[in-house]
Design a protein around this motif. Structure first.
Motif, PDB file in Angstrom:
ATOM      1  N   GLU A 198       0.811  -1.095   0.102  1.00 45.54           N
ATOM      2  CA  GLU A 198       0.183   0.049   0.009  1.00 45.54           C
ATOM      3  C   GLU A 198       0.924   1.143  -0.108  1.00 45.54           C
ATOM      4  O   GLU A 198       0.485   2.203  -0.586  1.00 45.54           O
ATOM      5  N   GLU A 199       1.633   1.269   0.820  1.00 47.07           N
ATOM      6  CA  GLU A 199       2.834   2.289   0.808  1.00 47.07           C
ATOM      7  C   GLU A 199       3.622   2.443  -0.449  1.00 47.07           C
ATOM      8  O   GLU A 199       3.530   3.582  -1.074  1.00 47.07           O
ATOM      9  N   GLN A 200       3.728   1.383  -0.978  1.00 45.32           N
ATOM     10  CA  GLN A 200       4.363   1.403  -2.425  1.00 45.32           C
ATOM     11  C   GLN A 200       3.573   2.369  -3.462  1.00 45.32           C
ATOM     12  O   GLN A 200       3.975   3.115  -4.160  1.00 45.32           O
ATOM     13  N   ASP A 201       2.158   1.981  -3.333  1.00 47.70           N
ATOM     14  CA  ASP A 201       1.287   2.453  -4.246  1.00 47.70           C
ATOM     15  C   ASP A 201       1.033   3.982  -4.197  1.00 47.70           C
ATOM     16  O   ASP A 201       0.830   4.612  -5.086  1.00 47.70           O
ATOM     17  N   ILE A 202       0.988   4.289  -2.821  1.00 54.47           N
ATOM     18  CA  ILE A 202       0.925   5.671  -2.511  1.00 54.47           C
ATOM     19  C   ILE A 202       2.147   6.431  -2.999  1.00 54.47           C
ATOM     20  O   ILE A 202       1.988   7.489  -3.453  1.00 54.47           O
ATOM     21  N   HIS A 203       3.361   5.946  -2.900  1.00 50.63           N
ATOM     22  CA  HIS A 203       4.404   6.591  -3.487  1.00 50.63           C
ATOM     23  C   HIS A 203       4.110   6.716  -5.099  1.00 50.63           C
ATOM     24  O   HIS A 203       4.698   7.832  -5.370  1.00 50.63           O
ATOM     25  N   GLN A 204       3.736   5.682  -5.810  1.00 45.58           N
ATOM     26  CA  GLN A 204       3.562   5.572  -7.101  1.00 45.58           C
ATOM     27  C   GLN A 204       2.409   6.736  -7.564  1.00 45.58           C
ATOM     28  O   GLN A 204       2.899   7.528  -8.605  1.00 45.58           O
ATOM     29  N   LYS A 205       1.422   6.697  -6.605  1.00 39.47           N
ATOM     30  CA  LYS A 205       0.599   7.771  -7.015  1.00 39.47           C
ATOM     31  C   LYS A 205       1.197   9.339  -7.011  1.00 39.47           C
ATOM     32  O   LYS A 205       0.913  10.126  -7.705  1.00 39.47           O
ATOM     33  N   ARG A 206       1.999   9.363  -5.842  1.00 39.54           N
ATOM     34  CA  ARG A 206       2.400  10.664  -5.730  1.00 39.54           C
ATOM     35  C   ARG A 206       3.459  11.201  -6.965  1.00 39.54           C
ATOM     36  O   ARG A 206       3.374  12.303  -7.173  1.00 39.54           O
ATOM     37  N   ARG A 207       4.155  10.099  -7.417  1.00 37.10           N
ATOM     38  CA  ARG A 207       5.084  10.510  -8.475  1.00 37.10           C
ATOM     39  C   ARG A 207       4.255  10.710  -9.756  1.00 37.10           C
ATOM     40  O   ARG A 207       4.639  11.553 -10.400  1.00 37.10           O
ATOM     41  N   SER A 208       3.275   9.910  -9.850  1.00 40.19           N
ATOM     42  CA  SER A 208       2.530   9.962 -11.137  1.00 40.19           C
ATOM     43  C   SER A 208       1.881  11.375 -11.151  1.00 40.19           C
ATOM     44  O   SER A 208       1.646  12.256 -12.290  1.00 40.19           O
ATOM     45  N   ARG A 209       1.478  12.143 -10.035  1.00 38.39           N
ATOM     46  CA  ARG A 209       0.960  13.285  -9.970  1.00 38.39           C
ATOM     47  C   ARG A 209       2.006  14.496 -10.253  1.00 38.39           C
ATOM     48  O   ARG A 209       2.135  15.390 -10.917  1.00 38.39           O
ATOM     49  N   ALA A 210       3.428  14.173  -9.623  1.00 34.41           N
ATOM     50  CA  ALA A 210       4.401  15.161  -9.662  1.00 34.41           C
ATOM     51  C   ALA A 210       5.284  15.163 -11.097  1.00 34.41           C
ATOM     52  O   ALA A 210       5.360  16.283 -11.283  1.00 34.41           O
ATOM     53  N   TYR A 211       5.110  13.968 -11.698  1.00 39.48           N
ATOM     54  CA  TYR A 211       6.079  14.146 -12.907  1.00 39.48           C
ATOM     55  C   TYR A 211       5.213  13.646 -14.094  1.00 39.48           C
ATOM     56  O   TYR A 211       4.623  12.515 -13.890  1.00 39.48           O
ATOM     57  N   THR A 221      12.779   7.906 -10.730  1.00 39.83           N
ATOM     58  CA  THR A 221      11.724   6.787 -10.643  1.00 39.83           C
ATOM     59  C   THR A 221      10.290   7.342 -11.111  1.00 39.83           C
ATOM     60  O   THR A 221       9.889   6.512 -12.019  1.00 39.83           O
ATOM     61  N   GLY A 222      10.171   8.418 -11.142  1.00 41.78           N
ATOM     62  CA  GLY A 222       8.824   9.131 -11.564  1.00 41.78           C
ATOM     63  C   GLY A 222       8.850   9.246 -13.019  1.00 41.78           C
ATOM     64  O   GLY A 222       7.907   8.551 -13.687  1.00 41.78           O
ATOM     65  N   LEU A 223      10.276   9.516 -13.697  1.00 43.28           N
ATOM     66  CA  LEU A 223      10.124   9.335 -15.106  1.00 43.28           C
ATOM     67  C   LEU A 223      10.192   7.821 -15.701  1.00 43.28           C
ATOM     68  O   LEU A 223       9.647   7.525 -16.798  1.00 43.28           O
ATOM     69  N   LEU A 224      10.600   7.042 -14.808  1.00 43.57           N
ATOM     70  CA  LEU A 224      10.513   5.523 -15.481  1.00 43.57           C
ATOM     71  C   LEU A 224       9.174   5.129 -15.339  1.00 43.57           C
ATOM     72  O   LEU A 224       8.760   4.245 -16.249  1.00 43.57           O
ATOM     73  N   GLU A 225       8.440   5.522 -14.351  1.00 46.13           N
ATOM     74  CA  GLU A 225       7.277   4.906 -14.161  1.00 46.13           C
ATOM     75  C   GLU A 225       6.441   5.741 -15.342  1.00 46.13           C
ATOM     76  O   GLU A 225       5.427   5.116 -15.846  1.00 46.13           O
ATOM     77  N   CYS A 226       6.764   6.857 -15.603  1.00 43.59           N
ATOM     78  CA  CYS A 226       5.819   7.425 -16.812  1.00 43.59           C
ATOM     79  C   CYS A 226       6.068   6.757 -18.105  1.00 43.59           C
ATOM     80  O   CYS A 226       5.266   6.756 -18.857  1.00 43.59           O
ATOM     81  N   ASP A 227       7.267   6.212 -17.988  1.00 48.41           N
ATOM     82  CA  ASP A 227       7.784   5.457 -19.412  1.00 48.41           C
ATOM     83  C   ASP A 227       7.275   3.864 -19.455  1.00 48.41           C
ATOM     84  O   ASP A 227       7.364   3.420 -20.313  1.00 48.41           O
ATOM     85  N   GLY A 228       6.473   3.701 -18.456  1.00 46.87           N
ATOM     86  CA  GLY A 228       5.706   2.250 -18.209  1.00 46.87           C
ATOM     87  C   GLY A 228       6.756   1.462 -17.643  1.00 46.87           C
ATOM     88  O   GLY A 228       6.488  -0.010 -17.603  1.00 46.87           O
ATOM     89  N   ILE A 229       7.763   1.607 -16.852  1.00 45.97           N
ATOM     90  CA  ILE A 229       8.706   0.624 -16.471  1.00 45.97           C
ATOM     91  C   ILE A 229       8.085   0.667 -14.930  1.00 45.97           C
ATOM     92  O   ILE A 229       8.342   1.717 -13.970  1.00 45.97           O
TER      93      ILE A 229
END
Lengths: 348, 328
Positions: A200-213, B220-228
Motif C-alpha cells: 500500500e505504501e508503495q502504491d501511495i508513492h507511485q501515485k504521488r510520483r505520477s502526480r508530480a511528474y 523513478t517518476g520518469l521511469l514510471e511514466c515510461d511504463g517501467i
C-alpha cells in the motif's frame, strides 16, 4: 577477606559426620587458591599443586586433602570411607582455618587495602574498556580501522595476486544467526531489522510520483532550429543542441539500413562491402580508361633504370627478343639483324 | 546528523517534491533510528544462499541500471551484478549506454579489447557479434559499448537502435542471453532517454544522502511514466557507524522516502576503489569483501525477482569471552 571469613564460618558449621567428598564440591576454586595459605597447614594433592599456583587449573573441582595423610588411609580395606579418619581430617581443617595468618583474618587496615585493590581493578577494567571503545570509533576510514573491521586484509597491500572466488552458492563468509536477528559477514556482526514497506505504501508513492511528474518519453530528436515534421507530436520531440558533446541528429545512413546492419548475422558488413565494391568499380574504371596505358611501365624505359647487375639473364634475353619483335612490328623498315631466311619463311 | 535534520524541517518537507506530505515520513525521520526496530515484527527470511537461484520472468530480462545523480555507483553496480550473474551461470550482455562518459570497460578491465561499438554496428562497419567483447574470466559475460569516447551517437533513430540491438541479441545463434544490463548515463538527458527505451525493469542506485534521493525520486517518476513498473533500488555506500551516530540516513529511512523495494544494500568499502583501479570487479575477489558479498546477494535477488526482507541496521560488537576484558 570476606570470602575467607565466610569459608571459616561455613566449615565450622559443618557437622563432623558430613562427608568430605560433599564438602569439596561446595568450595569454589578461586576461594581457596587466592588466599595466602601456607602449604604446611593446608596440603593439596600433588597432581594439582603446580597447576593451581601456575593459574592453569583445567579441572574445576580439585581434590582437597589434609596434609600428612595418605590416600590409602582414607578408605578401609573394603573400600568404604573410614569415619574416624574423616572426622580427624575435618578437625584438622578447622584448626587450619582457625590458624590462618592475621592478614586473612579481620583487620580494619587489611580490609581497606583489599577493598582498595578491588576498586582499583574494577576501575582499570572500566577505563580499559572505555578507551578500547573510544579508539575503535576513532578515525573510521583509516586503513588500520578497515583492517580491524575486516574490510581490508592487512596482508594484501598493493596489487596482489588475483584469485578467483568461485563458490557463490555456499559462502562461509555469511552466517545468519538462528533467530535471524544478526548476520555475520567478513567477521563483522550486524544487527538486522525487518523491512516494513508494504504494498500500500508503495502504491501511495507511485501515485504521488505520477502526480508530480507528467512526462512523455520523446521519440524524435531534432536539432535546435529544425522545423517539426507535420506527423510528429511536439511533446515527443527532444531538442538536441548543435554543439552537444556526444549526441548528434545527423545520420549518415537511413533507418532501414541501420536496422538491417544491426540484424546482420553473417557475411561482410554493409559498409565494408560497399567500400570494397566502390574501390573495385574505381579500379575497373581506371583500367578501361585510356589514361591507364600511360601508367603501364614501358619495358624500354624501365631498362634504363635497371641496375648493371643482371639478376635474371633469361628474363633479360626475353625482353631483348620482345623489344626486337616490337621493333619489327612497329617500325616499317626491316631490322638489320633479322635473318633473310626467317623473312622468307614468313613470306612463304 | 545534518541531513536527517534538514529533511525534518517543515519548509523542506513542503518544498521538496520527493517527500510526500504523509504522516509516514514525519514519523520515520524524526524517530530515532534504534528504537523502532525492537518493536518490529520478526524477520521471516533473510538469505537463501546455499542454492542456485531460479530465473524468473521471460528472457532476456532487460534491466536498466540508473540513478539520476552521477557518481553513486551505477557502473560499479553494473559490473559487479553482471559478473555475479555470470558466475551464477546466466548469460549476460552488459551494454554501456553511457555515451559521453563510458567507463564500464575500465571497471571490467576490457578497455583494450573494445574495437567496435554500436555506432560502428549501425553504420555497417562491423557486425553485432564483432562488437560484443567476451570476458575471458567468465565466458558467459559480454560487453557492448554504445560509442567511442570521442564519437557522437546519432540520435536520429532515438532509442530504436537499442531496441533493435535487444531484438538482434534475442535471435542470436548461440541463444538469447538471460540478462541484458544497460548501464544508464547520469542525468535525464538524451542518453538517459535512449538507455531506458528497451528496458522492462530498472534498478535504481542511490546513496543515503538527500541529493541522490531527490534525483532518484525524479528518475523513478520518469521511469514510471515510461511504463517501467518493476523498479528496485540498491542503496550504495552505506556506513553503519554513521547511521548509528545519526549522521546518515538509515536504509529503512531511504526506503520509506522512495517507497521502492530493496534489491540490495552495499556497505562502504575501500576495496571498491582498488578493484576499480585494477579492472577486476569486487565479486571476483578472494577472500570476498563486504561490498562484493552484498553485490552477490543483490544479483541473487535480481534473478528471482526477490527483494530484501531484512536490512543491516548497525554493527554489533562481536561477543567475546568473560575474560576478554582482562586482555584474554
Amino acid at each position: 577477606m570476606a570470602s575467607s571469613l565466610q569459608l571459616h564460618h561455613l566449615i565450622s558449621s559443618i557437622p563432623p559426620p558430613v562427608s568430605c567428598l560433599s564438602f569439596q564440591y561446595l568450595i569454589p576454586n578461586f576461594v581457596l587458591f587466592k588466599h595466602p595459605v601456607s602449604t604446611n597447614t593446608l596440603g593439596f594433592n600433588k597432581r594439582y599443586h603446580r597447576r593451581i599456583w601456575k593459574g592453569k587449573n583445567k579441572y574445576p573441582d580439585f581434590f582437597l586433602q589434609a596434609s600428612g595423610v595418605n590416600d590409602d588411609l582414607i578408605k578401609d580395606p573394603l573400600g568404604k570411607p573410614n569415619s574416624n579418619l574423616l572426622r580427624h581430617q575435618i578437625s584438622r581443617l578447622r584448626q587450619t582455618v582457625i590458624s590462618l595468618p592475621p592478614l586473612v583474618k579481620s583487620s580494619p587496615g587489611s580490609v581497606f587495602m583489599l577493598g582498595f585493590c578491588i576498586a582499583t581493578t574494577v576501575l582499570i577494567v572500566a577505563v580499559r574498556v572505555y578507551v578500547a571503545r573510544k579508539l575503535s570509533y576513532k578515525r573510521p576510514g583509516s586503513v588500520a580501522d578497515l583492517v580491524r573491521r575486516g574490510q581490508l586484509n592487512s596482508d594484501r597491500r598493493g596489487i596482489s595476486k588475483l584469485v578467483m572466488y568461485d563458490d557463490p552458492f555456499n559462502n562461509p563468509q555469511v552466517k545468519i544467526s538462528k533467530n535471524n536477528s544478526t548476520v555475520e559477514m567478513c567477521g563483522k556482526v550486524y544487527k538486522l531489522a525487518p523491512v516494513t514497506l508494504t504494498r500500500e505504501e508503495q502504491d501511495i508513492h507511485q501515485k504521488r510520483r505520477s502526480r508530480a511528474y507528467q512526462w512523455k518519453r520523446p521519440t524524435v530528436f531534432l536539432k535546435e532550429g529544425d522545423p517539426i515534421p507535420s506527423d510528429v507530436d511536439p511533446d515527443a520531440v527532444r531538442w538536441i543542441p548543435t554543439n552537444h558533446p556526444f549526441a548528434t541528429t545527423i545520420n549518415d545512413i537511413t533507418e532501414d539500413l541501420a536496422q538491417k546492419n544491426v540484424y546482420q548475422k553473417h557475411g561482410v558488413p554493409f559498409r565494408i562491402q560497399a567500400e570494397h565494391e566502390a574501390l573495385q568499380k574505381k579500379l575497373e574504371a581506371l583500367q578501361t580508361d585510356q589514361k591507364l596505358n600511360n601508367l603501364v611501365i614501358d619495358p624500354g624505359s624501365a631498362r634504363n633504370f635497371e641496375r648493371p647487375f643482371k639478376s635474371n639473364p633469361k628474363l633479360d634475353d626475353e625482353q631483348v627478343e620482345k623489344k626486337s619483335t616490337n621493333g619489327q612490328t612497329n617500325s616499317s623498315q626491316p631490322n638489320s639483324h633479322g635473318s633473310p631466311t626467317f623473312e622468307k619463311k614468313q613470306t612463304m | 546528523m545534518s541531513s536527517p535534520r534538514l529533511l525534518t524541517e517543515p519548509s523542506s518537507l513542503s518544498s521538496s517534491i520527493f517527500l510526500p506530505l504523509n504522516p509516514l515520513h514525519k514519523t520515520a525521520i524524526t524517530k530515532p533510528s534504534a528504537k523502532p526496530y525492537s518493536k518490529l515484527p520478526p524477520i521471516r527470511s533473510v538469505l537463501q544462499y546455499n542454492r542456485k537461484p531460479e530465473l524468473s520472468g521471460t528472457t532476456p530480462r532487460v534491466v536498466v541500471i540508473t540513478s539520476g545523480k552521477g557518481g553513486v555507483g551505477k557502473t560499479t553496480t553494473t559490473a559487479n551484478v553482471g559478473l555475479s550473474l555470470a558466475r551464477l551461470g546466466f548469460s549476460v550482455v552488459a551494454i554501456d549506454a553511457d555515451v559521453g562518459l563510458r567507463n564500464l570497460d575500465l571497471l571490467l578491465g576490457l578497455e583494450n579489447r573494445v574495437n567496435y561499438t554500436v555506432v560502428e554496428v549501425l553504420n555497417g562497419d562491423c557486425r553485432l557479434d564483432q562488437a560484443l567483447v567476451r570476458d575471458k574470466r567468465w565466458s558467459n559475460f559480454e560487453l557492448l559499448c554504445i560509442s567511442k569516447p570521442r564519437s557522437k551517437l546519432p540520435l536520429g533513430f532515438g532509442g530504436k537502435a537499442l531496441v533493435w540491438l535487444v531484438d538482434a541479441l534475442k535471435d542470436r545463434q548461440e541463444g538469447s542471453p538471460d540478462f541484458i544490463l544497460i548501464d544508464c548515463p547520469a542525468g535525464i538527458d538524451a542518453g538517459f532517454i535512449t538507455a531506458i527505451t528497451p528496458a522492462n525493469e530498472a534498478v535504481l542506485v542511490t546513496t543515503p544522502d538527500i541529493t541522490a534521493l531527490r534525483d532518484a525520486d525524479r528518475v523513478t517518476g520518469l521511469l514510471e511514466c515510461d511504463g517501467i513498473r518493476d523498479i528496485k533500488m540498491i542503496v550504495n555506500r552505506v556506513r553503519t557507524d554513521l547511521i548509528r551516530g545519526e549522521d546518515m540516513m538509515s536504509v529503512l529511512d531511504v526506503q520509506e522516502m522512495l517507497g521502492l523495494a530493496l534489491l540490495g544494500v552495499i556497505p562502504e568499502d575501500s576495496e571498491v576503489i582498488r578493484s576499480t583501479n585494477r579492472g577486476f570487479p569486487l565479486v571476483l575477489n578472494k577472500p570476498p569483501t563486504l561490498a562484493g558479498l552484498a553485490f552477490e546477494q543483490a544479483a541473487w535477488r535480481l534473478v528471482e525477482q526477490d527483494s530484501m526482507k531484512a536490512v543491516m541496521v548497525e554493527e554489533e560488537p562481536k561477543k567475546k569471552g568473560f575474560f576478554s576484558f582482562f586482555g584474554g
